[in-house]
Design a protein around this motif. Structure first.
Motif, PDB file in Angstrom:
ATOM      1  N   MET A   1       0.840  -1.182   0.000  1.00 29.56           N
ATOM      2  CA  MET A   1       0.000   0.000   0.000  1.00 29.56           C
ATOM      3  C   MET A   1       0.886   1.247   0.000  1.00 29.56           C
ATOM      4  SD  MET A   1      -2.772   1.008   2.881  1.00 29.56           S
ATOM      5  CE  MET A   1      -4.151   1.946   2.380  1.00 29.56           C
ATOM      6  N   ARG A   2       0.596   2.199  -0.871  1.00 25.18           N
ATOM      7  CA  ARG A   2       1.358   3.439  -0.940  1.00 25.18           C
ATOM      8  C   ARG A   2       0.936   4.388   0.168  1.00 25.18           C
ATOM      9  NH1 ARG A   2       0.645   6.160  -6.514  1.00 25.18           N
ATOM     10  NH2 ARG A   2       1.152   7.901  -5.187  1.00 25.18           N
ATOM     11  N   ASP A   3       1.905   5.131   0.685  1.00 25.02           N
ATOM     12  CA  ASP A   3       1.576   6.170   1.653  1.00 25.02           C
ATOM     13  C   ASP A   3       0.853   7.291   0.937  1.00 25.02           C
ATOM     14  OD1 ASP A   3       2.792   4.864   3.755  1.00 25.02           O
ATOM     15  OD2 ASP A   3       4.728   5.824   3.425  1.00 25.02           O
ATOM     16  N   ARG A   4      -0.142   7.830   1.585  1.00 24.44           N
ATOM     17  CA  ARG A   4      -0.886   8.951   1.013  1.00 24.44           C
ATOM     18  C   ARG A   4      -0.009  10.199   1.031  1.00 24.44           C
ATOM     19  NH1 ARG A   4      -4.916  11.807  -0.599  1.00 24.44           N
ATOM     20  NH2 ARG A   4      -6.050  13.339   0.614  1.00 24.44           N
ATOM     21  N   HIS A   5      -0.045  10.931  -0.060  1.00 24.37           N
ATOM     22  CA  HIS A   5       0.693  12.185  -0.176  1.00 24.37           C
ATOM     23  C   HIS A   5       0.148  13.187   0.847  1.00 24.37           C
ATOM     24  CE1 HIS A   5       2.419  15.774  -1.906  1.00 24.37           C
ATOM     25  NE2 HIS A   5       1.216  16.284  -2.011  1.00 24.37           N
ATOM     26  N   ASN A   6       1.022  13.908   1.509  1.00 27.73           N
ATOM     27  CA  ASN A   6       0.625  14.912   2.496  1.00 27.73           C
ATOM     28  C   ASN A   6       0.847  16.299   1.918  1.00 27.73           C
ATOM     29  OD1 ASN A   6       0.159  16.561   4.663  1.00 27.73           O
ATOM     30  ND2 ASN A   6       1.681  15.625   5.992  1.00 27.73           N
ATOM     31  N   PRO A   7      -0.222  17.038   1.553  1.00 26.95           N
ATOM     32  CA  PRO A   7      -0.044  18.364   0.975  1.00 26.95           C
ATOM     33  C   PRO A   7       0.494  19.398   1.969  1.00 26.95           C
ATOM     34  CG  PRO A   7      -2.376  17.919   1.295  1.00 26.95           C
ATOM     35  CD  PRO A   7      -1.630  16.652   1.620  1.00 26.95           C
ATOM     36  N   TYR A   8       0.539  19.065   3.251  1.00 27.34           N
ATOM     37  CA  TYR A   8       1.130  19.971   4.242  1.00 27.34           C
ATOM     38  C   TYR A   8       2.654  19.834   4.288  1.00 27.34           C
ATOM     39  CZ  TYR A   8      -3.402  21.166   6.271  1.00 27.34           C
ATOM     40  OH  TYR A   8      -4.667  21.651   6.469  1.00 27.34           O
ATOM     41  N   ASP A   9       3.190  18.869   3.571  1.00 25.73           N
ATOM     42  CA  ASP A   9       4.616  18.563   3.646  1.00 25.73           C
ATOM     43  C   ASP A   9       5.438  19.480   2.734  1.00 25.73           C
ATOM     44  OD1 ASP A   9       6.879  17.262   4.476  1.00 25.73           O
ATOM     45  OD2 ASP A   9       6.660  15.608   3.049  1.00 25.73           O
ATOM     46  N   HIS A  10       5.423  20.768   3.040  1.00 23.72           N
ATOM     47  CA  HIS A  10       6.182  21.785   2.301  1.00 23.72           C
ATOM     48  C   HIS A  10       6.715  22.814   3.286  1.00 23.72           C
ATOM     49  CE1 HIS A  10       4.848  20.626  -1.735  1.00 23.72           C
ATOM     50  NE2 HIS A  10       3.644  20.488  -1.223  1.00 23.72           N
ATOM     51  N   GLU A  11       7.699  23.536   2.872  1.00 24.02           N
ATOM     52  CA  GLU A  11       8.177  24.692   3.622  1.00 24.02           C
ATOM     53  C   GLU A  11       7.424  25.920   3.103  1.00 24.02           C
ATOM     54  OE1 GLU A  11      10.332  24.955   6.158  1.00 24.02           O
ATOM     55  OE2 GLU A  11      10.426  22.777   6.174  1.00 24.02           O
ATOM     56  N   LEU A  54      -5.015  25.940   5.192  1.00 23.76           N
ATOM     57  CA  LEU A  54      -5.560  24.694   4.667  1.00 23.76           C
ATOM     58  C   LEU A  54      -4.675  24.235   3.526  1.00 23.76           C
ATOM     59  CD1 LEU A  54      -9.339  25.663   4.485  1.00 23.76           C
ATOM     60  CD2 LEU A  54      -8.201  24.279   6.223  1.00 23.76           C
ATOM     61  N   ALA A  55      -4.465  22.941   3.403  1.00 22.75           N
ATOM     62  CA  ALA A  55      -3.622  22.396   2.340  1.00 22.75           C
ATOM     63  C   ALA A  55      -4.426  21.394   1.516  1.00 22.75           C
ATOM     64  CB  ALA A  55      -2.389  21.722   2.926  1.00 22.75           C
ATOM     65  N   PHE A  56      -4.253  21.479   0.204  1.00 22.20           N
ATOM     66  CA  PHE A  56      -4.936  20.596  -0.726  1.00 22.20           C
ATOM     67  C   PHE A  56      -3.925  20.004  -1.688  1.00 22.20           C
ATOM     68  CE2 PHE A  56      -7.766  24.020   0.461  1.00 22.20           C
ATOM     69  CZ  PHE A  56      -8.947  23.377   0.773  1.00 22.20           C
ATOM     70  N   ASP A  57      -4.074  18.716  -2.017  1.00 22.92           N
ATOM     71  CA  ASP A  57      -3.251  18.199  -3.104  1.00 22.92           C
ATOM     72  C   ASP A  57      -3.903  18.619  -4.418  1.00 22.92           C
ATOM     73  OD1 ASP A  57      -5.240  16.275  -3.845  1.00 22.92           O
ATOM     74  OD2 ASP A  57      -4.281  14.708  -2.670  1.00 22.92           O
ATOM     75  N   GLN A  58      -3.240  18.336  -5.528  1.00 21.25           N
ATOM     76  CA  GLN A  58      -3.715  18.835  -6.815  1.00 21.25           C
ATOM     77  C   GLN A  58      -5.120  18.326  -7.141  1.00 21.25           C
ATOM     78  OE1 GLN A  58      -1.089  18.008 -10.072  1.00 21.25           O
ATOM     79  NE2 GLN A  58      -2.049  19.537 -11.363  1.00 21.25           N
ATOM     80  N   ALA A  59      -5.412  17.062  -6.879  1.00 22.13           N
ATOM     81  CA  ALA A  59      -6.730  16.500  -7.178  1.00 22.13           C
ATOM     82  C   ALA A  59      -7.816  17.155  -6.319  1.00 22.13           C
ATOM     83  CB  ALA A  59      -6.722  14.993  -6.977  1.00 22.13           C
TER      84      ALA A  59
END
Length: 77
Positions: A1-11, A54-59
């Protein structure tokens, strides 16, 4: 199972924050958006920058924008 991308994971310094052209300086409705190279988007409040964003991934961001463009009554005033 792939780890879900975390859109908060940015500087925060990795993106340029821009103010919505529909926000007015004098009415307290200031919204800022930060876009990242991978398509993630952060939404923040420029009158209160210490408030969590709030953080959103591209989708997620695309789905939100499409709901607004379709004038879905759940997302429009």
């Amino acid at each position: 199972m792939r780890d879900r991308h975390n859109p908060y994971d940015h500087e925060p310094t990795d993106a340029e924050w821009v103010k919505s052209p529909f926000s007015a300086d004098d009415n307290g409705s200031c919204v800022v958006i930060a876009r990242f190279d991978n398509g993630d988007v952060w939404v923040g409040d420029d009158k209160n920058p210490s408030r969590p964003h709030l953080a959103f991934d591209q989708a997620e961001w695309t789905a939100f924008i499409q709901a607004i463009e379709a004038r879905d009554p759940r997302f429009t005033a």
